[in-house]
Design a protein around this motif. Structure first.
Motif, PDB file in Angstrom:
ATOM      1  N   THR A  52       0.916  -1.100  -0.038  1.00 53.77           N
ATOM      2  CA  THR A  52       0.019   0.125  -0.023  1.00 53.77           C
ATOM      3  C   THR A  52       0.825   1.325   0.259  1.00 53.77           C
ATOM      4  N   THR A  53       0.356   2.327  -0.281  1.00 55.17           N
ATOM      5  CA  THR A  53       1.038   3.585  -0.051  1.00 55.17           C
ATOM      6  C   THR A  53       0.507   4.722   0.834  1.00 55.17           C
ATOM      7  N   GLY A  54       1.551   5.277   1.633  1.00 58.66           N
ATOM      8  CA  GLY A  54       1.125   6.179   2.652  1.00 58.66           C
ATOM      9  C   GLY A  54       2.133   6.551   3.369  1.00 58.66           C
ATOM     10  N   ASP A  55       1.786   7.659   4.308  1.00 56.58           N
ATOM     11  CA  ASP A  55       2.907   8.034   5.155  1.00 56.58           C
ATOM     12  C   ASP A  55       2.972   7.297   6.289  1.00 56.58           C
ATOM     13  N   GLU A  56       3.927   7.498   7.186  1.00 51.59           N
ATOM     14  CA  GLU A  56       4.258   6.602   8.444  1.00 51.59           C
ATOM     15  C   GLU A  56       2.902   6.696   9.275  1.00 51.59           C
ATOM     16  N   ARG A  57       2.401   7.892   9.481  1.00 55.62           N
ATOM     17  CA  ARG A  57       1.321   7.872  10.489  1.00 55.62           C
ATOM     18  C   ARG A  57       0.115   7.246   9.798  1.00 55.62           C
ATOM     19  N   THR A  58      -0.026   7.224   8.655  1.00 56.51           N
ATOM     20  CA  THR A  58      -1.340   6.433   8.091  1.00 56.51           C
ATOM     21  C   THR A  58      -0.934   5.053   8.259  1.00 56.51           C
ATOM     22  N   ILE A  59       0.137   4.621   7.941  1.00 57.88           N
ATOM     23  CA  ILE A  59       0.666   3.090   8.029  1.00 57.88           C
ATOM     24  C   ILE A  59       0.229   2.575   9.457  1.00 57.88           C
ATOM     25  N   GLU A  60       0.822   3.505  10.481  1.00 54.37           N
ATOM     26  CA  GLU A  60       0.507   3.174  11.712  1.00 54.37           C
ATOM     27  C   GLU A  60      -1.075   2.941  12.222  1.00 54.37           C
ATOM     28  N   GLN A  61      -1.817   3.838  11.948  1.00 59.81           N
ATOM     29  CA  GLN A  61      -3.377   3.902  11.889  1.00 59.81           C
ATOM     30  C   GLN A  61      -3.798   2.423  11.468  1.00 59.81           C
ATOM     31  N   VAL A  62      -3.486   2.241   9.986  1.00 63.30           N
ATOM     32  CA  VAL A  62      -3.858   0.754   9.544  1.00 63.30           C
ATOM     33  C   VAL A  62      -3.600  -0.232  10.394  1.00 63.30           C
ATOM     34  N   GLU A  63      -2.394  -0.292  10.872  1.00 64.55           N
ATOM     35  CA  GLU A  63      -2.001  -1.394  11.541  1.00 64.55           C
ATOM     36  C   GLU A  63      -2.709  -1.528  12.910  1.00 64.55           C
ATOM     37  N   LYS A  64      -3.086  -0.278  13.523  1.00 61.30           N
ATOM     38  CA  LYS A  64      -3.859  -0.431  14.878  1.00 61.30           C
ATOM     39  C   LYS A  64      -5.031  -0.976  14.413  1.00 61.30           C
ATOM     40  N   GLN A  65      -5.754  -0.570  13.167  1.00 65.40           N
ATOM     41  CA  GLN A  65      -7.064  -0.995  12.752  1.00 65.40           C
ATOM     42  C   GLN A  65      -7.199  -2.664  12.678  1.00 65.40           C
ATOM     43  N   LEU A  66      -6.077  -2.923  12.061  1.00 64.19           N
ATOM     44  CA  LEU A  66      -6.029  -4.327  11.676  1.00 64.19           C
ATOM     45  C   LEU A  66      -5.919  -5.136  12.866  1.00 64.19           C
ATOM     46  N   ASN A  67      -5.146  -4.584  13.757  1.00 58.21           N
ATOM     47  CA  ASN A  67      -5.063  -5.262  15.105  1.00 58.21           C
ATOM     48  C   ASN A  67      -6.512  -5.668  15.786  1.00 58.21           C
ATOM     49  N   LYS A  68      -7.250  -4.797  15.400  1.00 60.42           N
ATOM     50  CA  LYS A  68      -8.623  -4.784  16.195  1.00 60.42           C
ATOM     51  C   LYS A  68      -9.599  -6.169  15.542  1.00 60.42           C
ATOM     52  N   LEU A  69      -9.113  -6.509  14.368  1.00 64.12           N
ATOM     53  CA  LEU A  69     -10.065  -7.599  13.546  1.00 64.12           C
ATOM     54  C   LEU A  69      -9.531  -8.937  14.465  1.00 64.12           C
ATOM     55  N   ILE A  70     -10.759  -9.668  14.755  1.00 59.12           N
ATOM     56  CA  ILE A  70     -10.644 -10.840  15.479  1.00 59.12           C
ATOM     57  C   ILE A  70      -9.670 -11.772  14.935  1.00 59.12           C
ATOM     58  N   ASP A  71      -9.641 -12.054  13.419  1.00 55.55           N
ATOM     59  CA  ASP A  71      -8.977 -13.100  12.946  1.00 55.55           C
ATOM     60  C   ASP A  71      -7.462 -12.682  12.456  1.00 55.55           C
TER      61      ASP A  71
END
Length: 165
Positions: A52-71
């Protein structure tokens, strides 16, 4: 600054997981440049490699949101570490007999291979980094690309570092 990022996501191998992960990107307005999914070492788990493409802050947010997914079991931001990344492409080109030697010269230069030959075309297989794939496609456009199929990027950390499972 917008950079390419490669994220490895270890997930439970369950129906709908791919949809939930890709949906998260879509809801947040992030584009997925490529996604590959396959089995991991441990039965019942799959590994997704997302570019994916984005700045560091955006990628950190994506990772935090992904961690919330149960699977989601584990997330690794691979592009911040030394890694090996490759893509596979099949390229079907028009190949009349008079042009075949030229096309085979391109194939040899890129260390690609011809995997199918017909009277009017060749299917070429090329494996490599994104830049190599793009350069070969650009050169083969001169001969007429009939069809193109690409896998997307897959990646792994170099050396002794590894993602478990």
């Amino acid at each position: 600054m917008m950079n390419k990022h490669i994220i490895s996501i270890l997930v439970n191998d369950q129906p709908g997981v791919l949809q939930r992960v890709s949906g998260l990107f879509g809801r947040r307005g992030f584009n997925i440049d490529s996604i590959t999914v396959g089995s991991s070492v441990e039965t019942g788990l799959s590994r997704m490699i997302i570019v994916t493409t984005g700045d560091e802050r955006t990628i950190e947010q994506v990772e935090k949101q992904l961690n919330k997914l149960i699977d989601v079991v584990q997330i690794s931001h691979l592009s911040s570490k030394p890694l090996v990344a490759r893509e596979l492409a099949f390229i079907k080109v028009t190949a009349e007999s008079s042009k075949r030697p030229e096309i085979l010269g391109v194939v040899d230069t890129f260390r690609a291979s011809v995997i199918d030959i017909s009277s009017d075309s060749l299917i070429i297989q090329v494996v490599g980094e994104l830049g190599k794939i793009e350069a070969m496609i650009e050169l083969l456009q001169l001969y007429g690309i009939l069809e193109l199929s690409r896998t997307g990027t897959t990646a792994m950390l170099r050396g002794d570092e590894y993602n478990s499972n």
